[in-house]
Design a protein around this motif. Sequence first.
Motif, PDB file in Angstrom:
ATOM      1  N   SER A  65     -16.850 -20.426  39.570  1.00  0.00           N
ATOM      2  CA  SER A  65     -17.078 -21.316  38.431  1.00  0.00           C
ATOM      3  C   SER A  65     -18.353 -21.663  38.704  1.00  0.00           C
ATOM      4  CB  SER A  65     -16.356 -23.003  38.545  1.00  0.00           C
ATOM      5  OG  SER A  65     -16.950 -23.520  37.710  1.00  0.00           O
ATOM      6  N   PRO A  66     -19.482 -21.439  37.549  1.00  0.00           N
ATOM      7  CA  PRO A  66     -20.778 -21.834  37.587  1.00  0.00           C
ATOM      8  C   PRO A  66     -21.151 -23.103  37.523  1.00  0.00           C
ATOM      9  CG  PRO A  66     -20.154 -21.157  35.394  1.00  0.00           C
ATOM     10  CD  PRO A  66     -18.845 -20.979  36.140  1.00  0.00           C
ATOM     11  N   LEU A  67     -20.151 -24.081  37.439  1.00  0.00           N
ATOM     12  CA  LEU A  67     -20.401 -25.466  37.516  1.00  0.00           C
ATOM     13  C   LEU A  67     -20.030 -26.363  38.653  1.00  0.00           C
ATOM     14  CD1 LEU A  67     -18.291 -26.026  34.122  1.00  0.00           C
ATOM     15  CD2 LEU A  67     -20.785 -25.565  34.253  1.00  0.00           C
ATOM     16  N   PHE A  68     -20.304 -27.387  38.806  1.00  0.00           N
ATOM     17  CA  PHE A  68     -20.172 -28.198  39.865  1.00  0.00           C
ATOM     18  C   PHE A  68     -18.810 -28.288  40.675  1.00  0.00           C
ATOM     19  CE2 PHE A  68     -23.907 -30.081  37.912  1.00  0.00           C
ATOM     20  CZ  PHE A  68     -24.830 -30.267  39.018  1.00  0.00           C
ATOM     21  N   HIS A  69     -18.725 -27.912  42.034  1.00  0.00           N
ATOM     22  CA  HIS A  69     -17.461 -27.799  42.577  1.00  0.00           C
ATOM     23  C   HIS A  69     -17.111 -28.962  43.423  1.00  0.00           C
ATOM     24  CE1 HIS A  69     -18.493 -23.280  43.258  1.00  0.00           C
ATOM     25  NE2 HIS A  69     -18.266 -23.590  42.050  1.00  0.00           N
ATOM     26  N   PRO A  70     -15.845 -29.424  43.333  1.00  0.00           N
ATOM     27  CA  PRO A  70     -15.292 -30.496  44.062  1.00  0.00           C
ATOM     28  C   PRO A  70     -15.079 -29.922  45.509  1.00  0.00           C
ATOM     29  CG  PRO A  70     -13.365 -29.637  42.765  1.00  0.00           C
ATOM     30  CD  PRO A  70     -14.590 -29.035  42.432  1.00  0.00           C
ATOM     31  N   VAL A  93     -27.163 -28.314  42.747  1.00  0.00           N
ATOM     32  CA  VAL A  93     -27.911 -28.322  41.491  1.00  0.00           C
ATOM     33  C   VAL A  93     -28.469 -26.975  41.299  1.00  0.00           C
ATOM     34  CG1 VAL A  93     -30.002 -29.096  40.549  1.00  0.00           C
ATOM     35  CG2 VAL A  93     -28.297 -30.888  41.433  1.00  0.00           C
ATOM     36  N   ASP A  94     -29.233 -26.211  42.396  1.00  0.00           N
ATOM     37  CA  ASP A  94     -29.750 -25.139  42.318  1.00  0.00           C
ATOM     38  C   ASP A  94     -29.053 -24.040  41.915  1.00  0.00           C
ATOM     39  OD1 ASP A  94     -32.440 -26.178  42.988  1.00  0.00           O
ATOM     40  OD2 ASP A  94     -32.298 -25.857  45.058  1.00  0.00           O
ATOM     41  N   ARG A  95     -27.954 -24.075  42.508  1.00  0.00           N
ATOM     42  CA  ARG A  95     -26.836 -22.928  42.209  1.00  0.00           C
ATOM     43  C   ARG A  95     -26.180 -23.317  40.450  1.00  0.00           C
ATOM     44  NH1 ARG A  95     -21.621 -23.105  41.260  1.00  0.00           N
ATOM     45  NH2 ARG A  95     -21.542 -25.036  42.197  1.00  0.00           N
ATOM     46  N   VAL A  96     -26.170 -24.276  40.152  1.00  0.00           N
ATOM     47  CA  VAL A  96     -25.621 -24.624  38.832  1.00  0.00           C
ATOM     48  C   VAL A  96     -26.829 -24.284  37.956  1.00  0.00           C
ATOM     49  CG1 VAL A  96     -24.726 -26.219  37.359  1.00  0.00           C
ATOM     50  CG2 VAL A  96     -24.023 -26.116  39.481  1.00  0.00           C
ATOM     51  N   ALA A  97     -27.997 -24.600  38.300  1.00  0.00           N
ATOM     52  CA  ALA A  97     -29.163 -24.178  37.550  1.00  0.00           C
ATOM     53  C   ALA A  97     -29.167 -23.026  37.290  1.00  0.00           C
ATOM     54  CB  ALA A  97     -30.368 -24.968  38.055  1.00  0.00           C
ATOM     55  N   ASN A  98     -29.265 -22.051  38.103  1.00  0.00           N
ATOM     56  CA  ASN A  98     -29.162 -20.525  38.169  1.00  0.00           C
ATOM     57  C   ASN A  98     -28.407 -20.007  37.217  1.00  0.00           C
ATOM     58  OD1 ASN A  98     -31.685 -20.772  39.715  1.00  0.00           O
ATOM     59  ND2 ASN A  98     -30.658 -20.517  41.668  1.00  0.00           N
TER      60      ASN A  98
END
Length: 153
Positions: A65-70, A93-98
């Motif tokens: 998932s490109p979103l935040f992971h639990p 944040v950096d991963r999701v932003a990219n």
Amino acid sequence: MGRVLRVLSPLILLTVLLLILGLLYPLIVWGVSHLISPWRAEGSLNMICGKVVSSSLISYYNESSPLFHPFKQDSTSSGVDPYVPLHYALEQVDRVANETNLPRDLLIKLLMDNAAKNDLLNLYIFTPGYPIVNVEEVNLEIMRILNKTCGGE
């Protein structure tokens, strides 16, 4: 007649208890929950474009998932907890932003706003000094921003 009563009494008691505990009590709890908080009584479902996309109470770890992971499923007691510490979400944040091409500042604001909301909802009692984020709620907001779930309409 005494034998019949000895056999029928437990069966009558069983039937009455089954009706009360198996039917009446659950109906009362269901009804009261719908009166008190109808938005949560059905599982706090999150909808976009008329479709259920997630629940604020249950989260699913998806590495791709490109979103935040639990947390991963073996990292929590239930395996489906959507709440994570703020610092854990900020590390993503950096991963999701990219992956989403959303600005880092926007993602940080979404996380901080969600943590502030959770602090207020918990009355600063359940997690004092320990800000938490509901990643399902943040991901829902990101999906709304990206307008992905409506087919890009």
